[in-house]
Motif scaffolding. Structure first.
Motif, mmCIF file in Angstrom:
data_model
loop_
_atom_site.group_PDB
_atom_site.id
_atom_site.type_symbol
_atom_site.label_atom_id
_atom_site.label_comp_id
_atom_site.label_asym_id
_atom_site.label_seq_id
_atom_site.Cartn_x
_atom_site.Cartn_y
_atom_site.Cartn_z
ATOM 1 N N UNK A 186 0.831 -1.209 0.000
ATOM 2 C CA UNK A 186 0.000 0.000 0.000
ATOM 3 C C UNK A 186 0.866 1.260 0.000
ATOM 4 N N UNK A 187 1.966 1.241 0.757
ATOM 5 C CA UNK A 187 2.883 2.394 0.767
ATOM 6 C C UNK A 187 3.448 2.634 -0.628
ATOM 7 N N UNK A 188 3.822 1.544 -1.315
ATOM 8 C CA UNK A 188 4.360 1.695 -2.664
ATOM 9 C C UNK A 188 3.287 2.220 -3.610
ATOM 10 N N UNK A 189 2.057 1.747 -3.455
ATOM 11 C CA UNK A 189 0.959 2.272 -4.266
ATOM 12 C C UNK A 189 0.800 3.770 -4.026
ATOM 13 N N UNK A 190 0.926 4.192 -2.772
ATOM 14 C CA UNK A 190 0.842 5.618 -2.448
ATOM 15 C C UNK A 190 1.992 6.384 -3.111
ATOM 16 N N UNK A 191 3.217 5.808 -3.084
ATOM 17 C CA UNK A 191 4.369 6.445 -3.740
ATOM 18 C C UNK A 191 4.126 6.617 -5.233
ATOM 19 N N UNK A 192 3.464 5.644 -5.825
ATOM 20 C CA UNK A 192 3.165 5.722 -7.246
ATOM 21 C C UNK A 192 1.959 6.635 -7.521
ATOM 22 N N UNK A 193 1.344 7.123 -6.464
ATOM 23 C CA UNK A 193 0.172 8.005 -6.540
ATOM 24 C C UNK A 193 -1.007 7.346 -7.266
ATOM 25 N N UNK A 194 -1.250 6.089 -6.902
ATOM 26 C CA UNK A 194 -2.420 5.397 -7.444
ATOM 27 C C UNK A 194 -3.671 5.931 -6.754
ATOM 28 N N UNK A 195 -4.752 6.025 -7.508
ATOM 29 C CA UNK A 195 -6.029 6.391 -6.902
ATOM 30 C C UNK A 195 -6.491 5.226 -6.029
#
Length: 174
Positions: A104-113
Motif C-alpha cells: 500500500x505504501x508503494x501504491x501511495x508512492x506511485x500516486x495510485x487512486x
C-alpha cells in the motif's frame, strides 16, 4: 490415480460392449420370437440377454466405485491443500500483514487512486480483469484501463513485472 483411470476406462468399454450385446440380443430375440423359432433357441438367447444385463449392472457399479474413489481422493487432496494453506497463513500472519502495508505504501508512492490501488491489490492476488470487474461492479474495460494506468505509474510493462516488483526480493536466490 492412473490405476483408477485405466480401470474406469476399461469399465466404460465393458459397459459399452454389454449395452451393444444387450441391444443386439434383444432385437434378435424379438425377431426370432415373431418368426416362431423353437423355445430352446430362445432360452439360450434369453440367458445371453440376462448375462449382458448382469454385465451392464456389474461394470456400471464398478465404474461408479472408481468415480467415487477418484472424487474421494480429490476431496482429500483439496482438504490437505486447504489445511496447509491455512497453516501457512497462520504461521506468517504478521509477515503477510506487513507485506500488505508495504504494498500500500508503494501504491501511495506511485500516486495510485484508491480504485487503482484496489485493482492493483486484486491483480496481485491473481484475479483476472473479468473477475475484478465482477467484484467491483464495473466493466472489464474499466479494469483494463485502470490496470494500464497502474502499469504506467509503476513503470512496469504488465502484471508479471508488477508482481515481480513486490515478490522478487522475497524469493531466495538460486
Amino acid at each position: 490415480m492412473a490405476f483408477i483411470n485405466d480401470n474406469k476406462r476399461f469399465s466404460q468399454w465393458a459397459i459399452s460392449i454389454c449395452l451393444l450385446v444387450l441391444v443386439l440380443i434383444t432385437l434378435d430375440f424379438l425377431g426370432d420370437y415373431r418368426d416362431g423359432v423353437p423355445w430352446p433357441h430362445l432360452f439360450v438367447e434369453a440367458i445371453i440377454l440376462m448375462l449382458s444385463l448382469l454385465g451392464l449392472v456389474y461394470f456400471g457399479r464398478l465404474y461408479y466405485q472408481f468415480t467415487q474413489t477418484k472424487i474421494n481422493l480429490l476431496t482429500q487432496d483439496l482438504a490437505l491443500a486447504t489445511q496447509q494453506s491455512q497453516e501457512w497463513r497462520e504461521a506468517n500472519r504478521e509477515l503477510i500483514a506487513g507485506l500488505a502495508v508495504q504494498i500500500q505504501k508503494q501504491f501511495d508512492n506511485w500516486q495510485l487512486t484508491p480504485a487503482e490501488a484496489e485493482v492493483g491489490m486484486l491483480m496481485l492476488k491473481g484475479l483476472s480483469h473479468s473477475e475484478i470487474g465482477q467484484l467491483r461492479n464495473v466493466s472489464e474495460r474499466t479494469i483494463r484501463d485502470q490496470a494500464r494506468a497502474i502499469y504506467r505509474k509503476a513503470g512496469v510493462t504488465g502484471r508479471t513485472e508488477l508482481s515481480a516488483f513486490f515478490l522478487e526480493d522475497l524469493l531466495l536466490p538460486r
